[in-house]
Design an enzyme around this catalytic site. Structure first.
Site, PDB file in Angstrom:
ATOM      1  N   THR A  70     -42.086  -9.557  22.685  1.00 27.78           N
ATOM      2  CA  THR A  70     -42.946 -10.467  21.938  1.00 27.78           C
ATOM      3  C   THR A  70     -42.866 -10.105  20.462  1.00 27.78           C
ATOM      4  O   THR A  70     -42.889  -8.923  20.102  1.00 27.78           O
ATOM      5  CB  THR A  70     -44.406 -10.400  22.436  1.00 27.78           C
ATOM      6  OG1 THR A  70     -45.209 -11.289  21.664  1.00 27.78           O
ATOM      7  CG2 THR A  70     -44.977  -9.003  22.349  1.00 27.78           C
TER       8      THR A  70
ATOM      9  N   HIS B 271     -48.629   3.366  32.981  1.00 25.35           N
ATOM     10  CA  HIS B 271     -48.467   4.809  33.124  1.00 25.35           C
ATOM     11  C   HIS B 271     -48.357   5.233  34.592  1.00 25.35           C
ATOM     12  O   HIS B 271     -47.960   6.363  34.891  1.00 25.35           O
ATOM     13  CB  HIS B 271     -49.657   5.517  32.463  1.00 25.35           C
ATOM     14  CG  HIS B 271     -49.336   6.902  31.986  1.00 25.35           C
ATOM     15  ND1 HIS B 271     -48.121   7.498  32.178  1.00 25.35           N
ATOM     16  CD2 HIS B 271     -50.096   7.825  31.331  1.00 25.35           C
ATOM     17  CE1 HIS B 271     -48.129   8.715  31.659  1.00 25.35           C
ATOM     18  NE2 HIS B 271     -49.325   8.938  31.146  1.00 25.35           N
TER      19      HIS B 271
END
Length: 489
Positions: free
Chosen positions: A408, A460
């Site tokens: 993006t 994560h």
């Protein structure tokens, strides 16, 4: 022979009900006693079964609609009727000046349950040409255009803007080959003869009856004068001796009064909101940052952009460098190109890159397929095609599905730094930003360099800190020495 599918008789203590779930759609063949739809009341869910074998030819009340006991909500053609046969009440052969053709919702993809009538570009009585766009149908991801099959006159619009519809559902009629007649009612008066039953939903009609109001007492604010509960409340709160609504040009007496406008979310906006919340709440998302000196790429572009455009008939932008760098980094860090599916990790051995594109309807992420097999010109052409489709509302479901990693670029809007949010089920997203001249220390001296911040948001649960930092550093190194992209080193 046709059979009406009705809401069951409701208990005395239950005023109305809601269409909860349709298990069939228009065109489906059904068997006797097969459950067609669930009707939800305040206390229980009622199942409505088929009374005979046949084909569903019409669904008039979609999921979420408020209905009354014994109200007709669909039509079943008994026997082995063709799935595409028209409802019994709709003439199929001839109208006054031509053949009547049903205007129907396109077939929806398997993952899309229903759609919304977004915008009618024509009105009843309008002349249309073959292949002219009549109406836009909005799904969770794309807008589908319904075009005229033949030239003619719009005869009837059954479902207006905002209505929820199903695949293959009839939403209007076109009189093919018909021509306007002098006797046709002018557009301004086409709603004058509409009854209160057509102008208001069952719950609104019931509220009007309780308050002693008729359709003439209420000013409908919806399309074609449709009456909402808010319109009924406004009519009740209006002083008895109050004059008709003041013209727009009348001065506002209360200068301290403020106004606001309430509009429903589009399907795309609701989908974006749901997915963003899901990404935030269901992942362990972190963001790591770095910065890159864009001078080498800017110098390379300045040197070769004219020759590149002449050779490949496309401009040399920054996005091709970003995609090339990301693809190479994904090869080196397979976990970033993976996704979580339940308790499994799915490693993708292909490189489909989602490119965030801003459209008038909102941000979408169409997919650039097999980026590792494309040259710089192929990447530029692919991104340009996706951007044009997004701008013109031409993106198809196939353009939106899949994608292993998202890029993006908020820099085109002036963003200096951001923390992009994951595009599920992907495990990471790269945010590019504004290129800005900044003083940097180079070999003990201060130089003004065009710098850009990079931001990598990642899950994560799947990607460790070492991998995320290494991935981002790889992108930085490749962008600061673009020759390595061409030499694949």
């Amino acid at each position: 022979m046709t059979t009406e599918i009705k809401v069951p008789v409701l208990p005395e203590s239950v005023a109305d009900a809601t269409v909860a779930t349709w298990h069939v759609q228009v065109g489906d063949k059904v068997s006797r006693d097969q459950v067609l739809v669930d009707i939800e009341t305040d206390k229980v869910v009622l199942e409505v079964p088929a009374t005979a074998d046949g084909v569903i030819t019409e669904i008039s009340q979609a999921e979420g609609a408020t209905v009354l006991g014994e109200q007709v909500i669909a039509v079943l053609a008994e026997g082995e009727a063709a799935a595409d046969s028209a409802p019994a009440e709709a003439p199929v052969a001839e109208a006054a000046n031509g053949t009547v053709i049903d205007i129907v919702v396109p077939v929806l993809p398997e993952s899309v349950a229903d759609a919304t009538v977004a915008s009618w570009h024509v009105a009843e009585g309008d002349s249309v040409e073959r292949d002219q766009n009549l109406v836009d149908i909005e799904t969770d991801k794309v807008v589908l255009e319904v075009v005229a099959q033949e030239s003619g006159i719009i005869g009837k619009i059954i479902h207006g803007e905002g209505d929820t519809v199903l695949g293959n559902q009839k939403i209007g009629e076109l009189s093919a080959g018909a021509t306007p007649t002098v006797a046709s009612a002018p557009a301004a008066s086409k709603y004058e003869a509409i009854s209160a039953d057509e102008l208001a939903s069952p719950s609104v009609r019931r509220l009007m009856a309780e308050k002693g109001l008729t359709a003439a007492d209420v000013q409908g604010s919806g399309k074609g004068g449709r009456i909402s509960k808010e319109d009924v409340e406004a009519a009740l709160n209006k002083p008895k001796a109050a004059p008709a609504p003041a013209p727009v040009a009348a001065p506002v007496q209360d200068l301290g009064e403020r106004s606001q406008k309430r509009v429903p979310m589009t399907r795309l906006r609701k989908t974006i909101a749901t997915r963003l919340l899901e990404a935030k709440n269901s992942t362990a998302m972190l963001t790591t940052f770095n910065e890159v000196n864009m001078k080498p790429i800017m110098d390379l572009r300045a040197q070769y952009k004219d020759l590149f455009e002449k050779t490949h008939d496309t401009r040399l932008g920054f996005m091709s460098f970003y995609v090339k760098a990301v693809t190479e980094a994904l090869k080196r860090y397979p976990a970033v190109n993976a996704s979580i599916d339940g308790d499994d990790i799915v490693y993708h051995n292909f490189f489909d890159i989602s490119i965030a594109v801003s459209t008038p309807r909102g941000l979408v992420t169409p997919v650039l397929r097999d980026a590792d097999q494309l040259g710089m010109a192929g990447i530029e052409n692919g991104i340009r095609d996706l951007a044009v489709k997004g701008r013109d509302g031409k993106l198809a479901m196939a353009d939106m599905q899949g994608g292993n990693f998202t890029i993006t670029n908020g820099g085109v809007f002036g963003s200096l730094l951001s923390t992009p949010i994951l595009n599920l089920p992907q495990a990471a997203i790269l945010g590019m930003h504004k290129i800005q001249d900044r003083p940097m220390a180079v070999n003990g001296k201060v130089e003004i360099l065009p710098m850009m911040y990079l931001a990598l948001s990642y899950d994560h649960r799947l990607i460790d800190g070492k991998e995320s930092v290494g991935f981002l550093v790889t992108i930085k190194e490749l962008l600061e020495d673009p020759t390595r992209l061409l030499l694949d080193i």
